[in-house]
Design a protein around this motif. Structure first.
Motif, PDB file in Angstrom:
ATOM      1  N   VAL A  18      29.467  41.467  49.749  1.00  0.00           N
ATOM      2  CA  VAL A  18      29.797  40.045  49.593  1.00  0.00           C
ATOM      3  C   VAL A  18      31.071  39.684  50.345  1.00  0.00           C
ATOM      4  O   VAL A  18      31.129  38.672  51.048  1.00  0.00           O
ATOM      5  N   THR A  19      32.113  40.504  50.209  1.00  0.00           N
ATOM      6  CA  THR A  19      33.396  40.135  50.829  1.00  0.00           C
ATOM      7  C   THR A  19      33.361  40.199  52.353  1.00  0.00           C
ATOM      8  O   THR A  19      34.107  39.479  53.012  1.00  0.00           O
ATOM      9  N   GLU A  20      32.508  41.046  52.903  1.00  0.00           N
ATOM     10  CA  GLU A  20      32.398  41.092  54.369  1.00  0.00           C
ATOM     11  C   GLU A  20      31.969  39.735  54.912  1.00  0.00           C
ATOM     12  O   GLU A  20      32.563  39.195  55.850  1.00  0.00           O
ATOM     13  N   ARG A  21      30.946  39.148  54.311  1.00  0.00           N
ATOM     14  CA  ARG A  21      30.462  37.839  54.746  1.00  0.00           C
ATOM     15  C   ARG A  21      31.381  36.716  54.270  1.00  0.00           C
ATOM     16  O   ARG A  21      31.594  35.725  54.985  1.00  0.00           O
ATOM     17  N   TRP A  22      31.934  36.861  53.083  1.00  0.00           N
ATOM     18  CA  TRP A  22      32.822  35.835  52.522  1.00  0.00           C
ATOM     19  C   TRP A  22      34.075  35.680  53.372  1.00  0.00           C
ATOM     20  O   TRP A  22      34.563  34.573  53.608  1.00  0.00           O
ATOM     21  N   GLY A  23      34.598  36.815  53.852  1.00  0.00           N
ATOM     22  CA  GLY A  23      35.777  36.770  54.695  1.00  0.00           C
ATOM     23  C   GLY A  23      35.534  35.982  55.974  1.00  0.00           C
ATOM     24  O   GLY A  23      36.401  35.222  56.436  1.00  0.00           O
ATOM     25  N   LYS A  24      34.350  36.124  56.547  1.00  0.00           N
ATOM     26  CA  LYS A  24      34.011  35.374  57.756  1.00  0.00           C
ATOM     27  C   LYS A  24      33.952  33.880  57.460  1.00  0.00           C
ATOM     28  O   LYS A  24      34.374  33.054  58.273  1.00  0.00           O
ATOM     29  N   ALA A  25      33.428  33.535  56.287  1.00  0.00           N
ATOM     30  CA  ALA A  25      33.336  32.116  55.908  1.00  0.00           C
ATOM     31  C   ALA A  25      34.710  31.496  55.703  1.00  0.00           C
ATOM     32  O   ALA A  25      34.918  30.303  55.972  1.00  0.00           O
ATOM     33  N   LEU A  26      35.666  32.293  55.238  1.00  0.00           N
ATOM     34  CA  LEU A  26      37.027  31.799  54.993  1.00  0.00           C
ATOM     35  C   LEU A  26      37.943  31.960  56.198  1.00  0.00           C
ATOM     36  O   LEU A  26      39.045  31.410  56.223  1.00  0.00           O
ATOM     37  N   GLY A  27      37.489  32.745  57.180  1.00  0.00           N
ATOM     38  CA  GLY A  27      38.335  32.993  58.341  1.00  0.00           C
ATOM     39  C   GLY A  27      39.487  33.927  58.050  1.00  0.00           C
ATOM     40  O   GLY A  27      40.543  33.851  58.669  1.00  0.00           O
ATOM     41  N   GLN A  28      39.277  34.829  57.087  1.00  0.00           N
ATOM     42  CA  GLN A  28      40.340  35.755  56.713  1.00  0.00           C
ATOM     43  C   GLN A  28      39.706  37.051  56.202  1.00  0.00           C
ATOM     44  O   GLN A  28      38.546  37.084  55.802  1.00  0.00           O
ATOM     45  N   THR A  29      40.475  38.108  56.190  1.00  0.00           N
ATOM     46  CA  THR A  29      39.973  39.422  55.788  1.00  0.00           C
ATOM     47  C   THR A  29      40.139  39.648  54.291  1.00  0.00           C
ATOM     48  O   THR A  29      41.154  39.279  53.704  1.00  0.00           O
ATOM     49  N   PHE A  30      39.132  40.277  53.681  1.00  0.00           N
ATOM     50  CA  PHE A  30      39.251  40.777  52.317  1.00  0.00           C
ATOM     51  C   PHE A  30      39.555  42.270  52.391  1.00  0.00           C
ATOM     52  O   PHE A  30      38.921  43.003  53.153  1.00  0.00           O
ATOM     53  N   VAL A  31      40.499  42.728  51.596  1.00  0.00           N
ATOM     54  CA  VAL A  31      40.815  44.144  51.489  1.00  0.00           C
ATOM     55  C   VAL A  31      40.334  44.621  50.123  1.00  0.00           C
ATOM     56  O   VAL A  31      40.888  44.224  49.087  1.00  0.00           O
ATOM     57  N   VAL A  32      39.284  45.446  50.110  1.00  0.00           N
ATOM     58  CA  VAL A  32      38.734  45.932  48.846  1.00  0.00           C
ATOM     59  C   VAL A  32      39.648  47.015  48.276  1.00  0.00           C
ATOM     60  O   VAL A  32      39.998  47.979  48.957  1.00  0.00           O
ATOM     61  N   ASP A  33      40.031  46.839  47.031  1.00  0.00           N
ATOM     62  CA  ASP A  33      40.940  47.750  46.336  1.00  0.00           C
ATOM     63  C   ASP A  33      40.229  48.293  45.101  1.00  0.00           C
ATOM     64  O   ASP A  33      40.122  47.603  44.090  1.00  0.00           O
ATOM     65  N   ASN A  34      39.730  49.527  45.194  1.00  0.00           N
ATOM     66  CA  ASN A  34      39.026  50.136  44.066  1.00  0.00           C
ATOM     67  C   ASN A  34      40.025  50.643  43.040  1.00  0.00           C
ATOM     68  O   ASN A  34      40.903  51.449  43.361  1.00  0.00           O
ATOM     69  N   GLN A  35      39.902  50.153  41.813  1.00  0.00           N
ATOM     70  CA  GLN A  35      40.786  50.564  40.722  1.00  0.00           C
ATOM     71  C   GLN A  35      39.939  50.958  39.520  1.00  0.00           C
ATOM     72  O   GLN A  35      39.734  50.182  38.590  1.00  0.00           O
ATOM     73  N   GLY A  36      39.402  52.170  39.574  1.00  0.00           N
ATOM     74  CA  GLY A  36      38.587  52.653  38.473  1.00  0.00           C
ATOM     75  C   GLY A  36      39.448  53.100  37.302  1.00  0.00           C
ATOM     76  O   GLY A  36      40.665  53.218  37.401  1.00  0.00           O
ATOM     77  N   GLY A  37      38.794  53.361  36.196  1.00  0.00           N
ATOM     78  CA  GLY A  37      39.494  53.877  35.025  1.00  0.00           C
ATOM     79  C   GLY A  37      39.550  52.895  33.880  1.00  0.00           C
ATOM     80  O   GLY A  37      39.723  51.696  34.077  1.00  0.00           O
ATOM     81  N   GLY A  38      39.360  53.435  32.682  1.00  0.00           N
ATOM     82  CA  GLY A  38      39.483  52.623  31.471  1.00  0.00           C
ATOM     83  C   GLY A  38      38.416  51.575  31.306  1.00  0.00           C
ATOM     84  O   GLY A  38      38.625  50.577  30.610  1.00  0.00           O
ATOM     85  N   GLY A  39      37.260  51.767  31.938  1.00  0.00           N
ATOM     86  CA  GLY A  39      36.191  50.778  31.807  1.00  0.00           C
ATOM     87  C   GLY A  39      36.576  49.419  32.356  1.00  0.00           C
ATOM     88  O   GLY A  39      36.113  48.396  31.862  1.00  0.00           O
ATOM     89  N   GLY A  40      37.430  49.408  33.388  1.00  0.00           N
ATOM     90  CA  GLY A  40      37.848  48.141  33.993  1.00  0.00           C
ATOM     91  C   GLY A  40      39.151  47.596  33.445  1.00  0.00           C
ATOM     92  O   GLY A  40      39.641  46.562  33.917  1.00  0.00           O
ATOM     93  N   VAL A  41      39.741  48.274  32.458  1.00  0.00           N
ATOM     94  CA  VAL A  41      40.968  47.776  31.824  1.00  0.00           C
ATOM     95  C   VAL A  41      42.130  47.752  32.815  1.00  0.00           C
ATOM     96  O   VAL A  41      42.881  46.766  32.896  1.00  0.00           O
ATOM     97  N   ILE A  42      42.290  48.826  33.586  1.00  0.00           N
ATOM     98  CA  ILE A  42      43.417  48.909  34.529  1.00  0.00           C
ATOM     99  C   ILE A  42      43.324  47.790  35.559  1.00  0.00           C
ATOM    100  O   ILE A  42      44.311  47.080  35.828  1.00  0.00           O
ATOM    101  N   ALA A  43      42.155  47.631  36.145  1.00  0.00           N
ATOM    102  CA  ALA A  43      41.961  46.589  37.147  1.00  0.00           C
ATOM    103  C   ALA A  43      42.183  45.202  36.558  1.00  0.00           C
ATOM    104  O   ALA A  43      42.800  44.331  37.192  1.00  0.00           O
ATOM    105  N   SER A  44      41.691  44.989  35.348  1.00  0.00           N
ATOM    106  CA  SER A  44      41.833  43.681  34.701  1.00  0.00           C
ATOM    107  C   SER A  44      43.286  43.355  34.413  1.00  0.00           C
ATOM    108  O   SER A  44      43.744  42.226  34.628  1.00  0.00           O
ATOM    109  N   GLN A  45      44.051  44.348  33.933  1.00  0.00           N
ATOM    110  CA  GLN A  45      45.469  44.127  33.672  1.00  0.00           C
ATOM    111  C   GLN A  45      46.217  43.779  34.949  1.00  0.00           C
ATOM    112  O   GLN A  45      47.037  42.851  34.971  1.00  0.00           O
ATOM    113  N   ASN A  46      45.937  44.519  36.016  1.00  0.00           N
ATOM    114  CA  ASN A  46      46.632  44.270  37.281  1.00  0.00           C
ATOM    115  C   ASN A  46      46.293  42.901  37.857  1.00  0.00           C
ATOM    116  O   ASN A  46      47.149  42.226  38.433  1.00  0.00           O
TER     117      ASN A  46
END
Length: 321
Positions: free
Chosen positions: A48-76
């Protein structure tokens, strides 16, 4: 005089917000995916972000933050600046089943801004190929004839695979022993081997095993049959009304994001999801695109949390962590 001064000042007060929205995005956007790299959820985010970035004219940087069933990523994500440069791929665990079954260090509604839905895939009731049941009616009869002897696996306590089967048990008023695993892969290993007899996984994870004949699909969740399992009925059409469990993915940001930026993100995301080739790419994970407004997506999340919270309360499911 005072009236003229206030009126004249108001455009200046609004100028920073307007300028920010007009120049957005002026730098790469961090897109947090709350799982480790690889696997279905990560693939969805990168596709999704590959195509979305083109639509916005900007790059998306995917940041994988696993752990805690999504808790760590959600807090950040919740702690990030609400400027549109940190987004997260929320999904049924972070904004659905986990809030219903656990005490979390974040509020799934108040701490986030809904951006938009990506899409979803149904869950599918599957049984070991050796079970003498060809449809749901026969499976229910088999359960009742073997009360206390049948077990089902899940991807973990409090997961969607767990709660969906508990919803099914509630509706058929029958019993199965729950065997939680650390993920859906080991749960499938034991289902195929006969250590457990049934499971309610997401369709994408189940399809290879269904096609190989190692498990049998009896029914899918949702309001209509899935294109990749056209001969498998929905539970709704079998009389289990409102059986709407779904593995879904959407996009959220920190609370209090500017409305203009939310609209820009939602509009471009919707355009991306409506492209025929995007539908084809997401079909690899059996995902049907479901573009909707930010308001509609916010309502969807609130309703999903409420649904699973009611079930967890009714079934006595409350986890410590």
């Amino acid at each position: 005089m005072k009236r003229r001064t206030l009126l004249g000042a108001s455009p200046l007060l609004l100028a920073p917000t307007l300028l920010h929205a007009q120049s957005y995005p002026s730098k790469p956007i961090r897109y947090i995916v709350p799982v480790a790299a690889g696997g279905g959820s990560d693939m969805v985010g990168r596709t999704v972000t590959e195509r979305w970035g083109k639509a916005l004219g900007q790059t998306f940087v995917v940041d994988n933050q696993g752990g805690g069933g999504g808790v760590i990523a959600s807090q950040n994500t919740a702690k990030a600046a609400p400027d549109g440069y940190t987004l997260m791929q929320g999904y049924v665990a972070t904004h659905g089943t986990s809030p219903a079954t656990r005490k979390l260090p974040y509020d799934p509604i108040k701490d986030f801004t809904p951006i938009g839905m990506i899409g979803g895939t149904p869950n599918v009731l599957v049984v070991n190929a050796g079970i003498p049941a060809r449809d749901v009616r026969e499976f229910v009869a088999y359960l009742r004839a073997n009360m206390g002897k049948i077990s089902y696996g899940s991807a973990g306590a409090g997961s969607l695979t767990h709660l969906t089967m508990e919803l099914f048990k509630q509706q058929i008023n029958s019993f199965m022993v729950h065997i939680p695993y650390r993920g859906v892969a080991p749960a499938f290993t034991d289902l195929i081997g006969g250590q457990t007899q049934a499971m309610f996984p997401g369709l994408a994870a189940a399809l290879p095993h269904i096609r190989s004949g190692r498990v049998r699909a009896l029914a899918v969740t949702g309001g209509q049959r899935h294109p990749q399992l056209k001969d498998t009925p929905t539970l709704d059409e079998l009389g289990y009304k409102g059986f709407d469990a779904m593995q879904w993915y959407g996009v959220v940001g920190p609370a209090n994001m500017p409305a203009a930026i939310v609209k820009q993100l939602n509009d471009t995301l919707g355009t991306v999801l409506k492209a025929p080739d995007m539908r084809e790419k997401l079909s690899i994970e059996a995902i049907e695109p479901m573009p909707m407004s930010a308001e509609a997506f916010g309502k969807f999340m609130r309703e999903d949390i409420a649904r699973w919270t009611r079930l967890a309360r009714d079934r006595g499911i409350q986890l410590d962590s």
